[in-house]
Design a protein around this motif. Structure first.
Motif, PDB file in Angstrom:
ATOM      1  N   ILE B   7      11.928  10.494  -3.496  1.00 31.42           N
ATOM      2  CA  ILE B   7      12.281   9.868  -2.112  1.00 31.42           C
ATOM      3  C   ILE B   7      13.185   8.383  -2.276  1.00 31.42           C
ATOM      4  O   ILE B   7      14.063   8.462  -1.373  1.00 31.42           O
ATOM      5  CB  ILE B   7      11.019   9.433  -1.392  1.00 31.42           C
ATOM      6  CG1 ILE B   7      10.316  10.911  -0.817  1.00 31.42           C
ATOM      7  CG2 ILE B   7      11.154   8.680  -0.109  1.00 31.42           C
ATOM      8  CD1 ILE B   7       8.932  10.896  -0.330  1.00 31.42           C
ATOM      9  N   LEU B  11      16.988   8.189  -1.147  1.00 28.64           N
ATOM     10  CA  LEU B  11      17.386   6.671  -0.042  1.00 28.64           C
ATOM     11  C   LEU B  11      18.400   5.808  -0.670  1.00 28.64           C
ATOM     12  O   LEU B  11      19.450   5.400  -0.061  1.00 28.64           O
ATOM     13  CB  LEU B  11      16.151   6.023   0.222  1.00 28.64           C
ATOM     14  CG  LEU B  11      15.284   6.342   1.254  1.00 28.64           C
ATOM     15  CD1 LEU B  11      14.117   5.565   1.557  1.00 28.64           C
ATOM     16  CD2 LEU B  11      15.744   6.744   2.626  1.00 28.64           C
ATOM     17  N   ILE B  49      19.693  10.864   3.305  1.00 30.01           N
ATOM     18  CA  ILE B  49      18.645  10.070   3.876  1.00 30.01           C
ATOM     19  C   ILE B  49      17.860  10.982   4.667  1.00 30.01           C
ATOM     20  O   ILE B  49      16.656  10.706   4.553  1.00 30.01           O
ATOM     21  CB  ILE B  49      19.298   8.926   4.891  1.00 30.01           C
ATOM     22  CG1 ILE B  49      20.059   7.916   3.944  1.00 30.01           C
ATOM     23  CG2 ILE B  49      18.563   8.189   5.701  1.00 30.01           C
ATOM     24  CD1 ILE B  49      20.653   6.896   4.596  1.00 30.01           C
ATOM     25  N   ILE B  50      18.355  11.762   5.262  1.00 33.59           N
ATOM     26  CA  ILE B  50      17.593  12.785   6.367  1.00 33.59           C
ATOM     27  C   ILE B  50      16.726  13.785   5.123  1.00 33.59           C
ATOM     28  O   ILE B  50      15.605  14.052   5.495  1.00 33.59           O
ATOM     29  CB  ILE B  50      18.303  13.412   7.393  1.00 33.59           C
ATOM     30  CG1 ILE B  50      18.919  12.377   8.169  1.00 33.59           C
ATOM     31  CG2 ILE B  50      17.243  14.360   8.080  1.00 33.59           C
ATOM     32  CD1 ILE B  50      19.828  13.201   9.245  1.00 33.59           C
ATOM     33  N   VAL B  53      13.703  11.715   4.403  1.00 34.81           N
ATOM     34  CA  VAL B  53      12.672  11.699   5.516  1.00 34.81           C
ATOM     35  C   VAL B  53      12.178  13.182   5.409  1.00 34.81           C
ATOM     36  O   VAL B  53      10.854  13.112   5.675  1.00 34.81           O
ATOM     37  CB  VAL B  53      13.429  11.374   6.885  1.00 34.81           C
ATOM     38  CG1 VAL B  53      12.607  11.543   7.840  1.00 34.81           C
ATOM     39  CG2 VAL B  53      13.947  10.188   6.608  1.00 34.81           C
ATOM     40  N   ILE B  56       9.356  12.835   3.042  1.00 35.00           N
ATOM     41  CA  ILE B  56       8.297  12.160   3.425  1.00 35.00           C
ATOM     42  C   ILE B  56       7.472  13.206   4.342  1.00 35.00           C
ATOM     43  O   ILE B  56       6.307  12.810   4.229  1.00 35.00           O
ATOM     44  CB  ILE B  56       8.875  10.801   4.148  1.00 35.00           C
ATOM     45  CG1 ILE B  56       9.349   9.787   3.228  1.00 35.00           C
ATOM     46  CG2 ILE B  56       7.828  10.200   4.922  1.00 35.00           C
ATOM     47  CD1 ILE B  56      10.374   8.736   3.925  1.00 35.00           C
ATOM     48  N   LEU B  71       7.412  16.009  11.692  1.00 39.31           N
ATOM     49  CA  LEU B  71       8.518  15.207  11.172  1.00 39.31           C
ATOM     50  C   LEU B  71       9.622  16.166  10.194  1.00 39.31           C
ATOM     51  O   LEU B  71      10.718  15.978  10.383  1.00 39.31           O
ATOM     52  CB  LEU B  71       7.972  14.060  10.090  1.00 39.31           C
ATOM     53  CG  LEU B  71       8.789  12.983   9.583  1.00 39.31           C
ATOM     54  CD1 LEU B  71       9.154  12.271  10.943  1.00 39.31           C
ATOM     55  CD2 LEU B  71       7.940  12.058   8.620  1.00 39.31           C
ATOM     56  N   HIS B  74      11.737  18.132  13.012  1.00 39.34           N
ATOM     57  CA  HIS B  74      12.683  17.641  13.944  1.00 39.34           C
ATOM     58  C   HIS B  74      13.727  17.083  13.022  1.00 39.34           C
ATOM     59  O   HIS B  74      14.764  17.080  13.437  1.00 39.34           O
ATOM     60  CB  HIS B  74      11.945  16.490  14.681  1.00 39.34           C
ATOM     61  CG  HIS B  74      11.119  17.259  15.806  1.00 39.34           C
ATOM     62  ND1 HIS B  74      10.778  16.641  17.011  1.00 39.34           N
ATOM     63  CD2 HIS B  74      10.283  18.606  15.491  1.00 39.34           C
ATOM     64  CE1 HIS B  74      10.018  17.547  17.661  1.00 39.34           C
ATOM     65  NE2 HIS B  74       9.722  18.535  16.988  1.00 39.34           N
ATOM     66  N   SER B  75      13.290  16.649  11.817  1.00 40.23           N
ATOM     67  CA  SER B  75      14.373  15.782  11.052  1.00 40.23           C
ATOM     68  C   SER B  75      15.399  16.892  10.554  1.00 40.23           C
ATOM     69  O   SER B  75      16.805  16.656  10.313  1.00 40.23           O
ATOM     70  CB  SER B  75      13.906  15.245   9.754  1.00 40.23           C
ATOM     71  OG  SER B  75      12.820  14.457  10.306  1.00 40.23           O
TER      72      SER B  75
END
Lengths: 89, 138
Positions: B7, B11, B49-50, B53, B56, B71, B74-75
């Motif tokens: 992760i 990022l 980046i997404i 997410v 995550i 999460l 939707h991401s």
């Protein structure tokens, strides 16, 4: 409980610095398509920032806002480009 | 844990490419090169980046939190929206910049200038025929 300054806030601040650099291009752009490029970049970075914010605070509603913002900014960019071409709608 | 390391690496890559997009917007000399920096770099950075997410969300889902699945989905929809709309808007901006007469920096000739597109020729011929018909009627 989630603290306020977790590690995703660092990513969010670094991403918002890119927004500031694009705002400089929007202000000092010599031609109109330069400004449109700056606005398009700002839109994409704001979408990414909304997704990071939603992941940082575990609020899924911000990611929904990001989806709607992506589609609306796409439509607005297409209309500005169509206007710059000088064609009829 | 190796999940956290993946992760953070995602990022880092995403933030690096987004900062490159900002620097390229400031430093490039031209509309088309600025478009090159400002669209492709943000698309590539936002993928990472997404993607982090999404990882995550998978991590939360794996540890028993059902909000993680929301999460993830939707991401993924936000990523699909960015991937579909960003290249199309870049193409529209480049086309509009060329049609409004912006030349590339250090360019001498414009080879696309005398080449009419399909849309403009169709419009011209249709308007010409309509005009000649009106003249013939009068």
């Amino acid at each position: 409980m989630i603290e306020f300054f977790n590690e995703y806030m660092i990513v969010l601040i670094a991403v918002l610095l890119c927004v500031i650099m694009a705002i400089v291009r929007v202000i000092f752009g010599p031609t109109i398509p330069d400004r449109v490029v700056g606005v398009d970049t700002i839109n994409t970075i704001v979408i990414v920032g909304m997704v990071i914010y939603g992941a940082a605070y575990e609020e899924v509603i911000y990611i929904d806002v990001a989806i709607v913002y992506a589609l609306l900014s796409f439509i607005s960019t297409l209309f500005i480009a169509k206007y710059l071409e000088g064609g009829e709608f | 844990m190796i999940f956290d390391i993946i992760i953070y690496v995602f990022l880092g890559i995403g933030v690096f490419f987004n900062v490159l997009a900002g620097v390229g917007l400031l430093r490039f000399p031209d509309v088309y090169t600025r478009l090159h920096a400002g669209t492709k770099c943000t698309t590539f950075g936002s993928i990472f980046i997404i993607g982090s997410v999404i990882l995550i969300g998978f991590k939360n889902w794996w540890s028993g939190d059902l909000n993680g699945s929301v999460l993830v989905i939707h991401s993924a929809f936000a990523l699909i929206a960015i991937l579909l709309t960003n290249p199309v808007s870049a193409h529209a901006i480049a086309r509009a910049a060329h049609k409004s007469g912006v030349m590339p920096a250090q360019a001498v000739i414009d080879e696309l200038q005398d080449k009419p597109t399909e849309k403009s020729t169709r419009k011209k011929t249709s308007s010409k025929t309509a005009f000649s018909k009106k003249e013939g009627e009068q």
